[in-house]
Design an enzyme around this catalytic site. Sequence first.
Site, short mmCIF file in Angstrom:
data_model
loop_
_atom_site.label_atom_id
_atom_site.label_comp_id
_atom_site.label_asym_id
_atom_site.label_seq_id
_atom_site.Cartn_x
_atom_site.Cartn_y
_atom_site.Cartn_z
CG HIS A 181 -12.57 87.11 -4.25
ND1 HIS A 181 -11.94 86.64 -5.33
CD2 HIS A 181 -11.72 87.54 -3.26
CE1 HIS A 181 -10.69 87.20 -4.98
NE2 HIS A 181 -10.53 87.51 -3.95
CG ASP A 193 -14.42 86.12 -7.55
OD1 ASP A 193 -14.44 87.45 -7.43
OD2 ASP A 193 -13.18 85.46 -7.18
CB SER A 204 -7.08 86.98 -3.62
OG SER A 204 -7.80 88.22 -3.98
#
Length: 345
Positions: A317, A286, A186
Site C-alpha cells: 500500500h 496490500d 487510498s
Amino acid sequence: MVVSNPTINQNIENLEINPKPQPDDPTSIVEEIEGVIKLYKNGYLERSIKVMSSVSPYLDSNLQVNARDIFIDKNDNIWARIYVPKRNNNNNSLLPIVVYFYGGGFCIGSTAWKCYHDFLGKLSSEAQCVIVSINYRLAPENLLSVAYDDGMKALMWVKQQGNIGQTSEFWAKYCDFSSIFLGGDSAGANIAYNVTLRHGMSNSNNIKGIVLIQPFFGGEERTNSEISSINVQTCKSALSLAASDIYWRIALPLGANRNHPWCKPLQKDMKWLENIRIMIYVAENDILKDRNLGFCDVLTSNLGNQVEKFISDGVGHAFQILDESTISQTRKQEMIFNIVNFIGK
C-alpha cells in the site's frame, strides 16, 4: 469483530476545546496508531509531526513544472496546490485537468507533504496535465462526509474557472475544461470515487475519467488479504489492518460501522458512473488487495470496458509515495506511464 464506538465519536465533538491530558496517564488514550496519531478519551487529538515533512511549492527545474498554492475556501481552510507544465510560446494546445486527493485514512495528510509534492510534480510533467491537488479537512475533527463536501466544493470551483473566461487564475488559461479527471490514492481514491458519484447524481456529470490508486474501502466481513495481513506486513505494506480499523472508527459518522456505503460501496450507486472511464490500481502486497479486486469485478460487471485494472506486483500500500526501494521505483514509473496513457486517450 470491531465496530464503531459511539463513545469515541461523542468525545470527538470536543476536539477543539479540550486540553492535552497529562502524559503520565496512558489510560487516557482510546485510539492510537503508533507514531502517527493518538486520540484521548477527553477528545484531544495528537498527530505526529514526524510522519512526513511539508514543503513549499518549489519543484526541480528539470521537471519544467510550476506549482502554486491557492485558497478555494478560506473559511473552511480548503486550498489547492496546482501544478502547471511550463509552455513555450508556440504551444497553444490546452491541457487536461486532474483534480487529485491525497491519502491518509481521512485523518492525516496534506497536499504539501513532500511525498505527494514529488509524485504529483513528476506526474504533471510526464502526463502534460494540470493537477489541482486538494487539501481537505480531516477527521476526526471533521467526520465524513466533510471530506466529500470539500471535494465537491473543490471540483465545482475548478469547473467555475472554466466558466469565467479562463483568465481569473494563472493556470486556467492552459486548461481544457472538457477534459477533467478525478484521482487519488487510498482515502483520496475513496474521496474521488464518492465525489464522482455525487457529481453524477446532480445530473451534471461531465467527468471524463477517474484514477483510483489502492482505494481505501472496507467492510465488517474480512477478506482473505485482510486475514493474512500479518504476512503482508513483512512485505512493507504501509497500511496494517489495525490502522485501517482505527481510521474507519474515527472517521465514519456517529454510530456507523464498516458496512456504511462510504466504506463499502453499494452496487446500485455505480449507475452514476456510466460514460466515465475508470482506472484502478491494486498493489499485490496490500491488505486491501482482495477488496480492491472485488470492487473491480463489480464495476466491470456493471460498466464493462469502461474499467481498466492494473496490479502492481511485489509492492504494498502507498508504495508509489512511501517506498524508495528499487522495485517500488520501477512500479511507480510503470504506474505513471499507464496514467499518462489513460489521461491521453
